[in-house]
Motif scaffolding. Structure first.
Motif, PDB file in Angstrom:
ATOM      1  N   ASP A  91       0.862  -1.184   0.000  1.00  0.00           N
ATOM      2  CA  ASP A  91       0.000   0.000   0.000  1.00  0.00           C
ATOM      3  C   ASP A  91       0.892   1.226   0.000  1.00  0.00           C
ATOM      4  N   GLU A  92       1.062   1.829  -1.158  1.00  0.00           N
ATOM      5  CA  GLU A  92       1.929   3.000  -1.282  1.00  0.00           C
ATOM      6  C   GLU A  92       1.288   4.252  -0.694  1.00  0.00           C
ATOM      7  N   ASN A  93      -0.001   4.183  -0.360  1.00  0.00           N
ATOM      8  CA  ASN A  93      -0.678   5.311   0.267  1.00  0.00           C
ATOM      9  C   ASN A  93      -0.268   5.471   1.729  1.00  0.00           C
ATOM     10  N   THR A  94       0.020   4.350   2.372  1.00  0.00           N
ATOM     11  CA  THR A  94       0.393   4.374   3.790  1.00  0.00           C
ATOM     12  C   THR A  94       1.847   3.984   4.013  1.00  0.00           C
ATOM     13  N   GLY A  95       2.478   3.422   2.979  1.00  0.00           N
ATOM     14  CA  GLY A  95       3.861   2.960   3.119  1.00  0.00           C
ATOM     15  C   GLY A  95       3.981   1.575   3.706  1.00  0.00           C
ATOM     16  N   ASP A  96       2.865   0.862   3.839  1.00  0.00           N
ATOM     17  CA  ASP A  96       2.878  -0.464   4.460  1.00  0.00           C
ATOM     18  C   ASP A  96       3.095  -1.576   3.445  1.00  0.00           C
ATOM     19  N   GLN A  97       3.819  -2.604   3.899  1.00  0.00           N
ATOM     20  CA  GLN A  97       3.964  -3.853   3.168  1.00  0.00           C
ATOM     21  C   GLN A  97       3.630  -4.966   4.146  1.00  0.00           C
ATOM     22  N   LEU A  98       2.601  -5.744   3.837  1.00  0.00           N
ATOM     23  CA  LEU A  98       2.072  -6.668   4.835  1.00  0.00           C
ATOM     24  C   LEU A  98       1.929  -8.089   4.313  1.00  0.00           C
ATOM     25  N   TYR A  99       2.360  -9.054   5.143  1.00  0.00           N
ATOM     26  CA  TYR A  99       2.013 -10.455   4.969  1.00  0.00           C
ATOM     27  C   TYR A  99       0.837 -10.717   5.921  1.00  0.00           C
ATOM     28  N   GLU A 100       0.447 -11.975   6.044  1.00  0.00           N
ATOM     29  CA  GLU A 100      -0.590 -12.415   6.974  1.00  0.00           C
ATOM     30  C   GLU A 100      -1.952 -11.846   6.593  1.00  0.00           C
ATOM     31  N   SER A 101      -2.849 -12.724   6.217  1.00  0.00           N
ATOM     32  CA  SER A 101      -4.172 -12.304   5.769  1.00  0.00           C
ATOM     33  C   SER A 101      -4.909 -11.489   6.829  1.00  0.00           C
ATOM     34  N   GLU A 102      -4.775 -11.880   8.096  1.00  0.00           N
ATOM     35  CA  GLU A 102      -5.490 -11.160   9.155  1.00  0.00           C
ATOM     36  C   GLU A 102      -4.981  -9.727   9.300  1.00  0.00           C
ATOM     37  N   GLN A 103      -3.681  -9.536   9.196  1.00  0.00           N
ATOM     38  CA  GLN A 103      -3.120  -8.185   9.274  1.00  0.00           C
ATOM     39  C   GLN A 103      -3.569  -7.338   8.084  1.00  0.00           C
ATOM     40  N   ILE A 104      -3.607  -7.943   6.914  1.00  0.00           N
ATOM     41  CA  ILE A 104      -4.045  -7.213   5.721  1.00  0.00           C
ATOM     42  C   ILE A 104      -5.513  -6.808   5.857  1.00  0.00           C
ATOM     43  N   VAL A 105      -6.333  -7.704   6.374  1.00  0.00           N
ATOM     44  CA  VAL A 105      -7.756  -7.404   6.571  1.00  0.00           C
ATOM     45  C   VAL A 105      -7.924  -6.223   7.523  1.00  0.00           C
ATOM     46  N   HIS A 106      -7.198  -6.231   8.649  1.00  0.00           N
ATOM     47  CA  HIS A 106      -7.275  -5.114   9.600  1.00  0.00           C
ATOM     48  C   HIS A 106      -6.827  -3.817   8.937  1.00  0.00           C
ATOM     49  N   HIS A 107      -5.786  -3.896   8.127  1.00  0.00           N
ATOM     50  CA  HIS A 107      -5.268  -2.714   7.434  1.00  0.00           C
ATOM     51  C   HIS A 107      -6.324  -2.142   6.491  1.00  0.00           C
ATOM     52  N   LEU A 108      -6.985  -2.988   5.746  1.00  0.00           N
ATOM     53  CA  LEU A 108      -7.988  -2.524   4.790  1.00  0.00           C
ATOM     54  C   LEU A 108      -9.159  -1.850   5.492  1.00  0.00           C
ATOM     55  N   PHE A 109      -9.614  -2.437   6.584  1.00  0.00           N
ATOM     56  CA  PHE A 109     -10.720  -1.817   7.323  1.00  0.00           C
ATOM     57  C   PHE A 109     -10.279  -0.509   7.983  1.00  0.00           C
ATOM     58  N   LYS A 110      -9.058  -0.475   8.470  1.00  0.00           N
ATOM     59  CA  LYS A 110      -8.562   0.722   9.157  1.00  0.00           C
ATOM     60  C   LYS A 110      -8.508   1.923   8.224  1.00  0.00           C
ATOM     61  N   TYR A 111      -8.007   1.716   7.028  1.00  0.00           N
ATOM     62  CA  TYR A 111      -7.784   2.849   6.124  1.00  0.00           C
ATOM     63  C   TYR A 111      -8.878   3.045   5.084  1.00  0.00           C
ATOM     64  N   TYR A 112      -9.663   1.996   4.808  1.00  0.00           N
ATOM     65  CA  TYR A 112     -10.622   2.116   3.709  1.00  0.00           C
ATOM     66  C   TYR A 112     -12.044   1.710   4.099  1.00  0.00           C
ATOM     67  N   GLY A 113     -12.231   1.377   5.374  1.00  0.00           N
ATOM     68  CA  GLY A 113     -13.576   1.087   5.853  1.00  0.00           C
ATOM     69  C   GLY A 113     -14.274   2.359   6.315  1.00  0.00           C
ATOM     70  N   LYS A 114     -15.563   2.283   6.557  1.00  0.00           N
ATOM     71  CA  LYS A 114     -16.333   3.465   6.938  1.00  0.00           C
ATOM     72  C   LYS A 114     -15.972   3.976   8.325  1.00  0.00           C
ATOM     73  N   THR A 115     -15.720   3.063   9.253  1.00  0.00           N
ATOM     74  CA  THR A 115     -15.476   3.460  10.647  1.00  0.00           C
ATOM     75  C   THR A 115     -14.008   3.399  11.035  1.00  0.00           C
ATOM     76  N   GLY A 116     -13.180   2.769  10.222  1.00  0.00           N
ATOM     77  CA  GLY A 116     -11.779   2.588  10.569  1.00  0.00           C
ATOM     78  C   GLY A 116     -11.553   1.415  11.504  1.00  0.00           C
ATOM     79  N   LYS A 117     -12.634   0.686  11.806  1.00  0.00           N
ATOM     80  CA  LYS A 117     -12.531  -0.457  12.713  1.00  0.00           C
ATOM     81  C   LYS A 117     -12.939  -1.737  11.976  1.00  0.00           C
TER      82      LYS A 117
END
Length: 260
Positions: A91-117
């Motif tokens: 994710d070049e928008n945040t500078g993150d590079q992530l493995y682990e599906s669970e971490q990626i899921v949390h990242h997507l909700f944090k930055y691109y979900g409606k509530t950030g949670k």
């Protein structure tokens, strides 16, 4: 054609194993400025988890297929992240590079979900993805291994574009083919945005001419899809080809990119 229909039935079984995940999504996504890049392969249960959330959040993403035995993008993951593990998100928008599906899921909700949670049902995944593994097996592990005939073939100059949503059985067949051929593409998610969208294109719950939700992503995508809300839909900017129907798309991909 009979073989293709068998693939469709197997893909439907894989969809049912997912319990309905990857069908619906928000009509008003928070699409990032810079494209998200996902290194994955279609048959991976862990990658499927991530793709389901991409569908739920209705996000577009660049897909770089990394099937087992592949030579094009697996090494990039090793160089950037230090290990061969999938999925791998950049994710070049945040500078993150992530493995682990669970971490990626949390990242997507944090930055691109409606509530950030992260919603409760997505906070904790089973360590052994039984349902996802079942889906892979029911789909005959398509999209897991590279097509060895094209192992040394160069990638297309421009990314192909695919309109799809995760649980679409017909789209799954096309994504598996793209994975096995190591063809990178832009995945445009167009999930069901409301109850009226539910059901196959010709058997939607609301009969009559299809009208997308006003202001939703589907409405915005219709002009690019020739005015038809039907998936899968493939555009190849390298050749100018534009195709609906999974059987036609797979035939085209094999002919254009599956040669030894």
């Amino acid at each position: 054609m009979v073989i293709h229909q068998i693939k469709v039935l197997q893909s439907v079984a894989s969809t049912l194993a997912g319990g309905g995940r990857g069908v619906s999504g928000t009509p008003f996504p928070s699409q990032p400025i810079k494209p998200l890049k996902l290194y994955e392969f279609e048959g991976s249960p862990f990658c499927r988890r991530v793709r389901e959330v991409f569908t739920l959040l209705n996000l577009d993403v660049e897909i770089y297929p990394c099937p087992k035995g592949g030579k094009k993008y697996r090494q990039i993951v090793k160089e950037k992240g230090g290990k061969l593990q999938f999925p791998f998100l950049i994710d070049e928008n945040t500078g993150d590079q992530l493995y682990e599906s669970e971490q990626i899921v949390h990242h997507l909700f944090k930055y691109y979900g409606k509530t950030g949670k992260t919603p409760a049902k997505y906070k904790h995944y089973a360590k052994i993805p039984v349902a996802e593994f079942a889906g892979t097996l029911l789909n005959m592990a398509r999209g897991v291994w590279v097509d060895k005939k094209i192992i040394n073939r160069a990638a297309p100059n421009q990314l192909l574009e695919l309109w799809s949503f995760e649980a679409s059985p017909y789209s799954r067949i096309v994504r598996a083919e793209l994975s096995e051929l190591e063809i990178p593409y832009i995945l445009h998610n167009v999930p069901k945005e409301r109850w009226q969208d539910q059901g196959p294109a010709i058997l939607r719950l609301k009969p009559g001419k299809y009208v997308p939700l006003a202001g939703g992503k589907r409405e915005k995508m219709l002009p690019e899809m020739q005015g038809r809300m039907q998936v899968p839909y493939l555009v190849d900017p390298n050749t100018g080809v534009k195709l609906f129907e999974s059987a036609k798309i797979v035939k085209y991909l094999k002919k254009q990119y599956g040669k030894a």
